[in-house]
Scaffold this motif. Structure first.
Motif, PDB file in Angstrom:
ATOM      1  N   ALA A   1       0.881  -1.353  -0.161  1.00  0.00           N
ATOM      2  CA  ALA A   1      -0.022   0.021   0.151  1.00  0.00           C
ATOM      3  C   ALA A   1       0.852   1.151  -0.093  1.00  0.00           C
ATOM      4  O   ALA A   1       0.564   2.240  -0.636  1.00  0.00           O
ATOM      5  N   THR A   2       1.963   1.285   0.774  1.00  0.00           N
ATOM      6  CA  THR A   2       2.721   2.308   0.743  1.00  0.00           C
ATOM      7  C   THR A   2       3.354   2.759  -0.650  1.00  0.00           C
ATOM      8  O   THR A   2       3.197   4.095  -1.278  1.00  0.00           O
ATOM      9  N   TYR A   3       3.638   1.792  -1.432  1.00  0.00           N
ATOM     10  CA  TYR A   3       4.065   2.124  -2.830  1.00  0.00           C
ATOM     11  C   TYR A   3       2.904   2.598  -3.821  1.00  0.00           C
ATOM     12  O   TYR A   3       3.078   3.227  -4.737  1.00  0.00           O
ATOM     13  N   ALA A   4       1.931   1.857  -3.248  1.00  0.00           N
ATOM     14  CA  ALA A   4       0.467   2.405  -4.382  1.00  0.00           C
ATOM     15  C   ALA A   4       0.246   3.807  -3.974  1.00  0.00           C
ATOM     16  O   ALA A   4      -0.117   4.570  -4.824  1.00  0.00           O
ATOM     17  N   ILE A   5       0.320   4.140  -2.747  1.00  0.00           N
ATOM     18  CA  ILE A   5       0.207   5.410  -2.341  1.00  0.00           C
ATOM     19  C   ILE A   5       1.121   6.549  -2.919  1.00  0.00           C
ATOM     20  O   ILE A   5       0.755   7.589  -3.463  1.00  0.00           O
TER      21      ILE A   5
ATOM     22  N   ILE B   1      10.178  10.872   0.396  1.00  0.00           N
ATOM     23  CA  ILE B   1      11.346  10.238   0.762  1.00  0.00           C
ATOM     24  C   ILE B   1      10.802   9.779   2.191  1.00  0.00           C
ATOM     25  O   ILE B   1      11.092   8.367   2.479  1.00  0.00           O
ATOM     26  N   VAL B   2      10.091  10.383   2.943  1.00  0.00           N
ATOM     27  CA  VAL B   2       9.473   9.873   4.176  1.00  0.00           C
ATOM     28  C   VAL B   2       8.483   8.758   3.850  1.00  0.00           C
ATOM     29  O   VAL B   2       8.778   7.857   4.672  1.00  0.00           O
ATOM     30  N   LEU B   3       7.824   8.984   3.030  1.00  0.00           N
ATOM     31  CA  LEU B   3       6.848   7.739   2.734  1.00  0.00           C
ATOM     32  C   LEU B   3       7.620   6.505   2.090  1.00  0.00           C
ATOM     33  O   LEU B   3       7.298   5.290   2.758  1.00  0.00           O
ATOM     34  N   PHE B   4       8.465   6.623   1.438  1.00  0.00           N
ATOM     35  CA  PHE B   4       9.234   5.382   0.896  1.00  0.00           C
ATOM     36  C   PHE B   4      10.160   4.848   1.901  1.00  0.00           C
ATOM     37  O   PHE B   4      10.036   3.662   2.100  1.00  0.00           O
ATOM     38  N   PHE B   5      10.935   5.400   2.947  1.00  0.00           N
ATOM     39  CA  PHE B   5      11.659   4.765   3.636  1.00  0.00           C
ATOM     40  C   PHE B   5      10.838   4.225   5.018  1.00  0.00           C
ATOM     41  O   PHE B   5      11.085   3.460   5.579  1.00  0.00           O
ATOM     42  N   PHE B   6       9.958   5.199   5.424  1.00  0.00           N
ATOM     43  CA  PHE B   6       9.242   5.110   6.808  1.00  0.00           C
ATOM     44  C   PHE B   6       7.878   4.318   6.736  1.00  0.00           C
ATOM     45  O   PHE B   6       7.330   3.579   7.698  1.00  0.00           O
ATOM     46  N   GLY B   7       7.129   4.546   5.656  1.00  0.00           N
ATOM     47  CA  GLY B   7       5.855   3.872   5.376  1.00  0.00           C
ATOM     48  C   GLY B   7       5.816   2.416   5.585  1.00  0.00           C
ATOM     49  O   GLY B   7       5.102   1.831   6.397  1.00  0.00           O
ATOM     50  N   PRO B   8       6.775   1.535   4.698  1.00  0.00           N
ATOM     51  CA  PRO B   8       6.684   0.166   4.950  1.00  0.00           C
ATOM     52  C   PRO B   8       6.960  -0.124   6.285  1.00  0.00           C
ATOM     53  O   PRO B   8       6.337  -1.641   6.538  1.00  0.00           O
ATOM     54  N   LEU B   9       7.633   0.246   7.199  1.00  0.00           N
ATOM     55  CA  LEU B   9       8.026  -0.230   8.475  1.00  0.00           C
ATOM     56  C   LEU B   9       6.501  -0.095   9.311  1.00  0.00           C
ATOM     57  O   LEU B   9       6.370  -1.282  10.050  1.00  0.00           O
TER      58      LEU B   9
ATOM     59  N   GLY C   1      12.919  -5.190  12.433  1.00  0.00           N
ATOM     60  CA  GLY C   1      13.477  -5.972  11.405  1.00  0.00           C
ATOM     61  C   GLY C   1      13.959  -5.494  10.040  1.00  0.00           C
ATOM     62  O   GLY C   1      14.200  -6.103   9.323  1.00  0.00           O
ATOM     63  N   VAL C   2      13.971  -4.189   9.842  1.00  0.00           N
ATOM     64  CA  VAL C   2      13.952  -3.364   8.658  1.00  0.00           C
ATOM     65  C   VAL C   2      15.298  -2.594   8.852  1.00  0.00           C
ATOM     66  O   VAL C   2      15.459  -1.787   9.927  1.00  0.00           O
ATOM     67  N   ARG C   3      16.152  -2.679   7.789  1.00  0.00           N
ATOM     68  CA  ARG C   3      17.232  -1.761   7.552  1.00  0.00           C
ATOM     69  C   ARG C   3      16.761  -0.831   6.570  1.00  0.00           C
ATOM     70  O   ARG C   3      16.563  -1.100   5.296  1.00  0.00           O
ATOM     71  N   MET C   4      17.069   0.365   6.739  1.00  0.00           N
ATOM     72  CA  MET C   4      17.037   1.601   5.910  1.00  0.00           C
ATOM     73  C   MET C   4      18.124   2.340   5.519  1.00  0.00           C
ATOM     74  O   MET C   4      19.147   2.392   6.183  1.00  0.00           O
ATOM     75  N   GLY C   5      18.028   2.803   4.345  1.00  0.00           N
ATOM     76  CA  GLY C   5      18.937   3.849   3.819  1.00  0.00           C
ATOM     77  C   GLY C   5      20.382   2.982   3.718  1.00  0.00           C
ATOM     78  O   GLY C   5      21.577   3.684   3.960  1.00  0.00           O
ATOM     79  N   GLY C   6      20.524   1.797   3.338  1.00  0.00           N
ATOM     80  CA  GLY C   6      21.657   1.369   3.185  1.00  0.00           C
ATOM     81  C   GLY C   6      22.435   0.890   4.589  1.00  0.00           C
ATOM     82  O   GLY C   6      23.653   0.932   4.712  1.00  0.00           O
TER      83      GLY C   6
END
Length: 330
Positions: free
Chosen positions: A100-104, A164-172, A305-310
């Motif tokens: 849903a994050t990427y759809a939004i 940027i905010v939605l892409f990195f933090f939304g999926p979490l 469980g998720v690592r962001m930004g490399g």
């Protein structure tokens, strides 16, 4: 753990139906217990042999009920089967399920493209009517939603920051609460932040103002993570490492000071052409949502469980922080 699509209960060992692709608890896992859309087409999944004749015939007399070949009932049934097929496993909606994050995010950029066409190619006034939530036009109820997806049409900074905010933090957040609840949370927080800002401007007799942008919803997402993972490291501007709690509470403090100054100057919560009050409302909604669902975050691992930004190693730095941007928006 996942949520049952029928009763909404959380299930440690969820079942996914192979016919419709939805997730169910033990009680509703059987196709007949969740009114599975795949049951009606088990013998002909592609609808190849469906002429609609059987659905348009009165079983008692053999006469068609639609007044034309095949009957209207057959047409309705074929349409329903097409919808069921596209929303089941392998259908179009299956690409959105769990994403849903990427759809939004895609909807935001499609809306932005439409804004550019309307604003630069047709009329800025029409753009205001379609995409901007205004204190002097609250009756344009469609803008309650479109304003959440809309951004300033005179530059890229605003939409890039929120993307940027939605892409990195939304999926979490989405992975912890599920796609349906995340979507409702995103739009609910965005609408509440926009309306809250506008209603405050009206009650303080501020000049007519308008807001647009996903920053209210973005701040809500950051608020959730501030509760769940306050010590999670992020990279401010992709350079400065800091814990997310310092980033979010620091921005909230700055916004609160600017709101007070704005009210004293008769600005209704806006300063520097930014709706800071909407940021605060979104952040407060995120904190409340995060606290309410804190147990769920723990049981599913939350954002841990998720690592962001490399990220590297056990605590690697994450993505950029802080939505926002210039202009009459939030």
């Amino acid at each position: 753990m996942a949520t049952c699509d029928v009763c909404g209960e959380y299930e440690n060992l969820p079942y996914q139906c192979k016919r419709c692709g939805q997730t169910f608890c033990a009680e509703h896992r059987l196709p007949e217990n969740h009114d599975c859309s795949g049951l009606g087409e088990w013998s002909d999944p592609g609808g190849v042999f469906d002429s609609g004749f059987d659905d348009g015939v009165d079983g008692r007399s053999g006469r068609t009920t639609g007044g034309s070949s095949g009957g209207s009932g057959g047409v309705v049934t074929r349409i329903k089967r097409r919808i069921d097929r596209e929303t089941s496993t392998g259908g179009l909606v299956s690409y959105v399920r769990g994403n849903a994050t990427y759809a939004i995010l895609a909807a935001m950029w499609i809306t932005f493209l439409a804004q550019l066409i309307v604003y630069h190619g047709i009329s800025p006034a029409l753009h205001e009517q379609l995409f901007v939530l205004r204190s002097d036009a609250l009756g344009n109820v469609w803008t309650w939603v479109t304003s959440v997806l809309s951004h300033s049409p005179v530059g890229l900074y605003h939409i890039l920051g929120n993307s940027i905010v939605l892409f990195f933090f939304g999926p979490l957040v989405e992975r912890a609460v599920g796609s349906k609840r995340f979507t409702a949370f995103f739009f609910g927080a965005g609408i509440a932040a926009g309306l809250g800002h506008i209603l405050f401007a009206i009650t303080t007799n501020a000049p007519p103002t308008g807001v647009l942008g996903a920053s209210g919803a973005g701040f809500a997402i950051l608020g959730v993570l501030t509760v769940w993972r306050p010590n999670m490291e992020v990279l401010l501007f992709f350079v400065i490492p800091m814990k997310i709690k310092y980033l979010t509470w620091g921005i909230a403090l700055i916004s609160a000071v600017l709101v007070v100054q704005s009210v004293q100057a008769g600005g209704g919560g806006s300063a520097g052409n930014i709706a800071h009050l909407a940021h605060l409302i979104g952040f407060a909604i995120g904190l409340a949502f995060g606290k309410r669902n804190e147990g769920l975050a723990r049981s599913t691992g939350g954002a841990g469980g998720v690592r962001m930004g490399g990220a590297r190693g056990p605590r690697g730095p994450g993505g950029p922080g802080g939505p926002g941007g210039p202009g009459g928006r939030f």
